[in-house]
Design a protein around this motif. Structure first.
Motif, PDB file in Angstrom:
ATOM      1  N   TYR A  42       0.838  -1.204   0.000  1.00 50.70           N
ATOM      2  CA  TYR A  42       0.000   0.000   0.000  1.00 50.70           C
ATOM      3  C   TYR A  42       0.869   1.250   0.000  1.00 50.70           C
ATOM      4  CZ  TYR A  42      -4.050  -2.925   1.029  1.00 50.70           C
ATOM      5  OH  TYR A  42      -5.048  -3.867   0.954  1.00 50.70           O
ATOM      6  N   VAL A  43       1.884   1.231   0.855  1.00 48.21           N
ATOM      7  CA  VAL A  43       2.788   2.378   0.942  1.00 48.21           C
ATOM      8  C   VAL A  43       3.525   2.561  -0.372  1.00 48.21           C
ATOM      9  CG1 VAL A  43       4.742   3.400   2.159  1.00 48.21           C
ATOM     10  CG2 VAL A  43       3.079   2.020   3.421  1.00 48.21           C
ATOM     11  N   PHE A  44       4.055   1.475  -0.908  1.00 46.68           N
ATOM     12  CA  PHE A  44       4.862   1.577  -2.117  1.00 46.68           C
ATOM     13  C   PHE A  44       4.042   2.098  -3.297  1.00 46.68           C
ATOM     14  CE2 PHE A  44       6.952   0.156  -5.949  1.00 46.68           C
ATOM     15  CZ  PHE A  44       8.288   0.404  -5.679  1.00 46.68           C
ATOM     16  N   SER A  93      -2.261   2.745   7.433  1.00 43.75           N
ATOM     17  CA  SER A  93      -3.402   2.755   8.350  1.00 43.75           C
ATOM     18  C   SER A  93      -4.553   1.912   7.817  1.00 43.75           C
ATOM     19  CB  SER A  93      -3.883   4.187   8.588  1.00 43.75           C
ATOM     20  OG  SER A  93      -4.386   4.746   7.391  1.00 43.75           O
ATOM     21  N   ARG A  94      -5.383   1.464   8.724  1.00 43.78           N
ATOM     22  CA  ARG A  94      -6.498   0.611   8.334  1.00 43.78           C
ATOM     23  C   ARG A  94      -7.545   1.332   7.476  1.00 43.78           C
ATOM     24  NH1 ARG A  94      -8.731  -2.903  13.102  1.00 43.78           N
ATOM     25  NH2 ARG A  94      -8.307  -1.116  14.443  1.00 43.78           N
ATOM     26  N   PRO A  95      -7.809   2.624   7.688  1.00 44.75           N
ATOM     27  CA  PRO A  95      -8.734   3.310   6.766  1.00 44.75           C
ATOM     28  C   PRO A  95      -8.260   3.278   5.321  1.00 44.75           C
ATOM     29  CG  PRO A  95      -8.470   4.579   8.772  1.00 44.75           C
ATOM     30  CD  PRO A  95      -7.467   3.474   8.844  1.00 44.75           C
ATOM     31  N   VAL A  96      -6.948   3.447   5.108  1.00 45.60           N
ATOM     32  CA  VAL A  96      -6.413   3.398   3.745  1.00 45.60           C
ATOM     33  C   VAL A  96      -6.566   1.994   3.174  1.00 45.60           C
ATOM     34  CG1 VAL A  96      -4.317   3.590   2.358  1.00 45.60           C
ATOM     35  CG2 VAL A  96      -4.810   5.312   4.095  1.00 45.60           C
ATOM     36  N   LEU A  97      -6.291   0.977   3.995  1.00 46.82           N
ATOM     37  CA  LEU A  97      -6.481  -0.399   3.549  1.00 46.82           C
ATOM     38  C   LEU A  97      -7.928  -0.641   3.149  1.00 46.82           C
ATOM     39  CD1 LEU A  97      -3.659  -0.787   4.929  1.00 46.82           C
ATOM     40  CD2 LEU A  97      -4.480  -3.041   5.627  1.00 46.82           C
ATOM     41  N   PHE A  98      -8.845  -0.149   3.958  1.00 49.21           N
ATOM     42  CA  PHE A  98     -10.259  -0.359   3.702  1.00 49.21           C
ATOM     43  C   PHE A  98     -10.690   0.272   2.383  1.00 49.21           C
ATOM     44  CE2 PHE A  98     -14.749   0.796   4.081  1.00 49.21           C
ATOM     45  CZ  PHE A  98     -15.296  -0.423   4.432  1.00 49.21           C
ATOM     46  N   LEU A  99     -10.152   1.456   2.092  1.00 47.05           N
ATOM     47  CA  LEU A  99     -10.561   2.198   0.900  1.00 47.05           C
ATOM     48  C   LEU A  99      -9.890   1.706  -0.376  1.00 47.05           C
ATOM     49  CD1 LEU A  99     -10.540   5.837   2.355  1.00 47.05           C
ATOM     50  CD2 LEU A  99     -12.551   4.456   1.780  1.00 47.05           C
ATOM     51  N   PHE A 132     -12.584  -7.993  -3.407  1.00 48.91           N
ATOM     52  CA  PHE A 132     -13.783  -7.179  -3.342  1.00 48.91           C
ATOM     53  C   PHE A 132     -14.738  -7.593  -2.228  1.00 48.91           C
ATOM     54  CE2 PHE A 132     -12.169  -7.429  -7.635  1.00 48.91           C
ATOM     55  CZ  PHE A 132     -12.003  -6.082  -7.940  1.00 48.91           C
ATOM     56  N   GLU A 133     -14.341  -8.610  -1.461  1.00 53.94           N
ATOM     57  CA  GLU A 133     -15.203  -9.020  -0.362  1.00 53.94           C
ATOM     58  C   GLU A 133     -15.039  -8.068   0.818  1.00 53.94           C
ATOM     59  OE1 GLU A 133     -11.383 -11.369   0.293  1.00 53.94           O
ATOM     60  OE2 GLU A 133     -12.633 -10.633  -1.362  1.00 53.94           O
ATOM     61  N   THR A 134     -15.973  -8.130   1.770  1.00 53.64           N
ATOM     62  CA  THR A 134     -15.882  -7.293   2.963  1.00 53.64           C
ATOM     63  C   THR A 134     -14.629  -7.632   3.739  1.00 53.64           C
ATOM     64  OG1 THR A 134     -18.272  -7.201   3.113  1.00 53.64           O
ATOM     65  CG2 THR A 134     -17.036  -6.590   5.077  1.00 53.64           C
ATOM     66  N   MET A 135     -13.920  -6.620   4.178  1.00 56.78           N
ATOM     67  CA  MET A 135     -12.647  -6.832   4.843  1.00 56.78           C
ATOM     68  C   MET A 135     -12.826  -6.900   6.346  1.00 56.78           C
ATOM     69  SD  MET A 135      -9.154  -4.560   4.636  1.00 56.78           S
ATOM     70  CE  MET A 135      -9.858  -3.153   5.471  1.00 56.78           C
ATOM     71  N   ASN A 136     -12.215  -7.907   6.951  1.00 55.60           N
ATOM     72  CA  ASN A 136     -12.145  -8.003   8.395  1.00 55.60           C
ATOM     73  C   ASN A 136     -11.018  -7.094   8.857  1.00 55.60           C
ATOM     74  OD1 ASN A 136     -11.880  -8.661  11.063  1.00 55.60           O
ATOM     75  ND2 ASN A 136     -11.642 -10.871  10.731  1.00 55.60           N
ATOM     76  N   VAL A 137     -11.326  -6.066   9.605  1.00 58.22           N
ATOM     77  CA  VAL A 137     -10.323  -5.069   9.955  1.00 58.22           C
ATOM     78  C   VAL A 137      -9.643  -5.364  11.291  1.00 58.22           C
ATOM     79  CG1 VAL A 137     -11.401  -3.234   8.655  1.00 58.22           C
ATOM     80  CG2 VAL A 137     -12.122  -3.612  11.003  1.00 58.22           C
ATOM     81  N   ARG A 138      -9.708  -6.617  11.725  1.00 57.37           N
ATOM     82  CA  ARG A 138      -8.990  -6.985  12.925  1.00 57.37           C
ATOM     83  C   ARG A 138      -7.497  -6.776  12.721  1.00 57.37           C
ATOM     84  NH1 ARG A 138      -9.317 -13.129  14.670  1.00 57.37           N
ATOM     85  NH2 ARG A 138      -8.131 -13.275  12.733  1.00 57.37           N
TER      86      ARG A 138
END
Length: 350
Positions: free
Chosen positions: A277-279, A319-325, A334-340
């Motif tokens: 994600y960062v890269f 961060s998890r918000p960036v991962l989620f988006l 494309f499935e719902t992500m478990n943000v644990r």
């Protein structure tokens, strides 16, 4: 796990992990961001120029080696499909996005898109795809590492390989991917011992001496792995010798870096699972920041701002918000992500 692009297991990690590799990946990608942010100031300070070259000597090679280390399952069913999703899909998508971003940001007259010439760091995605496929060939031939290094040297003779399809970088850096593939867990044991740091300091001094003696601009062109010997201004013979020396420096750089990587879980260890994600995303910030007046006209004193920006960008994009988006775009999921948190199960087991 696709090496430093092993992002599909980053959210629901169930098996215990060795924090060493996640720590290494996070530190390396942080150094990538730092290098890109500070690249403009390299010519304004000789010491900074030398240190940035030293960072470039092990930054990407170490990431590539770790990626190869975690590509041992290339022969399993579904591997090709997985590689396509992890590399080609985001490559095509972000080539389009970054091409349009350049068109808007730099106010180009026309929109230009070329999937054959990777934009900035997108070459890594394309090369990662090729490296994984090349394992099918190189793991079946004797002395494969020797041939990998010979190809990495020989590609310097081909002028047309500089940009198209990232051919030059693919062959130049492939030996590190192959080394990583052949490495076993025991091979990393010595770097975790105290004497590993003694070796590290010795090799650091050796590398620093080389960087201080040789021309920084020439070193940089070789470290990028992008240019032919003719473009650099060297003959085939001299260029071959220089690239062999660069390979030695890169290997020494990797060895001098690894002993200093924390061996235990740190506060940033889970973020090592999110380096892709960062890269991929940090180029949005790099491109924008370079258009700002303070950056474009800055002096070397602006370098004190760069570490702060590096930390903000790296942690922000982890961060998890960036991962989620952005997970659908980067992981092709494309499935719902478990943000644990990814290390929750490890901590509970402990």
């Amino acid at each position: 796990m696709m090496g430093c692009f092993a992002i599909s297991k980053d959210i629901t990690q169930k098996k215990s992990r060795d924090p060493f590799f996640d720590n290494a990946k996070f530190i390396l990608v942080l150094l990538v961001v730092f290098g890109h942010l500070s690249s403009m100031f390299r010519t304004q300070n000789e010491f900074l120029n030398v240190m940035l070259n030293f960072l470039a000597a092990f930054r990407m090679p170490a990431l590539i080696l770790i990626a190869g280390y975690f590509s041992k399952s290339f022969y399993k069913k579904g591997f090709i499909n997985k590689v396509i999703k992890k590399t080609l899909f985001p490559y095509v998508l972000f080539e389009i996005i970054y091409s349009y971003y350049n068109y808007v940001l730099y106010d180009y007259d026309t929109f230009q898109l070329s999937l054959f010439m990777p934009t900035m760091g997108m070459w890594f995605l394309l090369s990662m795809f090729c490296w994984n496929l090349m394992l099918f060939i190189f793991t079946k031939i004797p002395y494969s590492l020797v041939f990998a290094f010979l190809f990495g040297i020989g590609i310097g003779y081909v002028d047309s390989a500089e940009s198209y399809f990232s051919i030059s970088r693919t062959f130049v850096f492939f030996p590190f991917f192959l080394i990583g593939y052949y490495m076993k867990p025991a091979y990393f044991h010595w770097v975790k011992q105290s004497y590993g740091k003694i070796v590290s300091i010795t090799l650091f001094i050796f590398c620093l001496a080389i960087f201080l003696v040789l021309d920084p601009s020439t070193m940089r062109m070789y470290l990028l792995g992008k240019y032919s010997f003719d473009t650099i201004g060297h003959s085939a013979l001299y260029g071959s010798f220089f690239r062999m020396m660069i390979y030695v420096v890169m290997l020494c750089g990797i060895i001098s870096f690894l002993p200093w990587v924390p061996k235990k879980q740190m506060f940033f260890t889970p973020l090592g699972l999110r380096t892709s994600y960062v890269f991929i995303l940090h180029f949005f910030f790099i491109k924008f920041i370079k258009t700002l007046d303070w950056y474009a006209t800055g002096s070397v004193w602006h370098i004190i701002i760069i570490p702060l920006l590096t930390i903000i960008i790296t942690f922000g994009l982890s961060s998890r918000p960036v991962l989620f988006l952005t997970r659908s775009a980067i992981e092709c999921k494309f499935e719902t992500m478990n943000v644990r948190k990814p290390y929750d199960s490890v901590n509970k087991a402990a």
